[in-house]
Design a protein around this motif. Structure first.
Motif, short mmCIF file in Angstrom:
data_model
loop_
_atom_site.label_atom_id
_atom_site.label_comp_id
_atom_site.label_asym_id
_atom_site.label_seq_id
_atom_site.Cartn_x
_atom_site.Cartn_y
_atom_site.Cartn_z
N VAL A 279 -14.98 -9.45 -29.02
CA VAL A 279 -14.17 -8.64 -28.52
C VAL A 279 -14.89 -7.62 -27.64
O VAL A 279 -15.90 -7.06 -27.86
CB VAL A 279 -13.17 -7.67 -29.57
N HIS A 280 -14.23 -7.41 -26.39
CA HIS A 280 -14.76 -6.41 -25.55
C HIS A 280 -13.62 -5.63 -25.03
O HIS A 280 -12.52 -6.02 -24.80
CB HIS A 280 -15.20 -6.97 -24.20
N ARG A 281 -13.70 -4.42 -25.14
CA ARG A 281 -12.91 -3.42 -24.72
C ARG A 281 -13.24 -2.27 -23.69
O ARG A 281 -14.09 -1.80 -23.69
CB ARG A 281 -12.41 -2.40 -26.12
N GLU A 282 -12.52 -2.04 -22.65
CA GLU A 282 -12.80 -1.02 -21.61
C GLU A 282 -11.71 0.02 -21.67
O GLU A 282 -10.69 -0.18 -21.31
CB GLU A 282 -12.78 -1.58 -20.35
N GLN A 283 -11.93 1.26 -22.36
CA GLN A 283 -10.98 1.96 -22.46
C GLN A 283 -10.85 3.18 -21.29
O GLN A 283 -11.90 3.57 -20.73
CB GLN A 283 -11.24 2.77 -23.90
N TRP A 284 -9.71 3.37 -21.02
CA TRP A 284 -9.51 4.53 -20.10
C TRP A 284 -10.29 4.12 -18.82
O TRP A 284 -10.96 5.06 -18.16
CB TRP A 284 -9.78 5.88 -20.59
N VAL A 285 -10.02 3.17 -18.36
CA VAL A 285 -10.50 2.59 -16.92
C VAL A 285 -10.26 3.65 -15.80
O VAL A 285 -9.42 4.08 -15.65
CB VAL A 285 -10.02 1.16 -16.42
N GLY A 286 -11.53 4.02 -15.07
CA GLY A 286 -11.70 5.02 -14.22
C GLY A 286 -11.90 6.42 -14.54
O GLY A 286 -12.11 7.15 -13.69
N PHE A 287 -11.94 6.69 -15.86
CA PHE A 287 -12.21 8.07 -16.53
C PHE A 287 -13.76 8.10 -16.64
O PHE A 287 -14.16 7.25 -17.39
CB PHE A 287 -11.58 8.08 -17.91
#
Length: 312
Positions: free
Chosen positions: A52-60
């Motif tokens: 699993v890979h997660r990118e949270q709050w992209v651009g923050f």
């Protein structure tokens, strides 16, 4: 204002006192059960590999980026049922970079129509921090405050978890805790510690009148003893090959999920978080991908066929 929010965010997560961030966030909780409940090891009675890979709050700036891998399976030994798993988790947020590896064992007993796993995990947690402070004029200084890290540091600590997990053909539920020993991370100027997190989770598979469709509601409740977070999800699965649905993380996000079983037990799932909190104004949402592969490692011999009438 944006710069101030970024600074406040990084200060909190870097100092290690924003408890809700000590365990990473996931939207596809069904795919990361082994991340927070060792009792789930071997619960599918198959060998399963999950990434699993997660990118949270992209651009923050300083937003979390999380990768998780788990391999788990069931086995029999001395006439009893067991489960085992290996998990590796990498979580980067703010100035922090956390890497953990642990092994889990579950003793599985028959209970009604399913099995109950009683599990324990043991592992090592490496917490590294590389602060780069850039504070606008007039907002003070980090000097003189022992709770604000100033130098690059890396520490390793022993970590433990414990949990119960029940699964039958239609139902699953579990309770567990992570950071059971509340390991202390001894930085040079401060000693934050890993707070225990408590999890309760449950889900059910409901067969509709059309046998090709199933509805799968589930929930996860997480708490660190101070703050609580509730996650609700409902998926619809078609012919056990396609699935999709909507989830809700209270006070944080509405999540859309889609997935497909590609071939021979290989499944891919994607989810997107529509952030409803104030951070949503400064980010483009969160993306999460997972790849799952389950296969049967049964060693049972294939029945032999005989053409002779003597063996009919």
């Amino acid at each position: 204002m944006k710069a101030l929010l970024i600074i406040l965010f990084i200060i909190n997560v870097s100092a290690g006192y924003l408890f809700s961030q000590q365990d990473p966030e996931f939207s596809q909780n069904i795919n990361v059960l082994n991340c927070y409940n060792p009792g789930a090891a071997g619960s599918t009675d198959k060998v399963c590999l999950t990434a699993v890979h997660r990118e949270q709050w992209v651009g923050f700036t300083g937003a979390p980026s999380t990768s998780f891998f788990n391999a788990n399976g069931a086995f029999k030994l001395f006439g009893a049922n067991h489960g085992a798993s290996l998990s590796i988790l990498n979580d980067s947020y703010g100035f922090n970079s956390d890497l953990s590896a642990n092994i889990s064992y579950a003793y599985r007993i028959d209970l009604g129509s399913g099995k109950l796993g009683i599990g324990l995990n043991l592992g090592l947690l490496n917490k590294a921090i590389a602060p780069e402070w850039n504070i606008p004029a007039g907002l003070g200084s980090v000097e003189g405050d022992p709770y604000i890290p100033k130098n690059n540091e890396s520490r390793v600590a022993f970590d433990m978890g414990f949990g119960f997990f029940f699964r039958s053909e239609q139902l699953f539920f579990g309770i567990s805790t992570t950071h059971l020993n509340q390991a202390r991370i001894r930085y040079q100027d401060a000693t934050p510690y890993m707070v225990r997190h408590y999890y309760a989770t449950a889900g059910y598979t409901l067969q509709l009148m059309n046998p090709l469709f199933e509805v799968m509601p589930s929930f996860v409740l997480k708490s660190d003893g101070n703050a609580n977070q509730l996650y609700l999800s409902t998926l619809i699965r078609y012919n056990k090959k396609l699935w999709g649905g909507v989830s809700y993380r209270a006070g944080d996000a509405i999540v859309g999920i889609v997935g497909i079983d590609l071939f021979n037990g290989v499944g891919v799932t994607y989810s997107y978080d529509f952030v409803t909190s104030r951070i949503g104004k400064y980010s483009d949402g969160s993306h999460e991908f997972s790849l799952n592969y389950c296969f049967d490692l049964s060693l049972d011999k294939t029945p032999q066929k005989y053409k002779s009438v003597r063996f009919l």
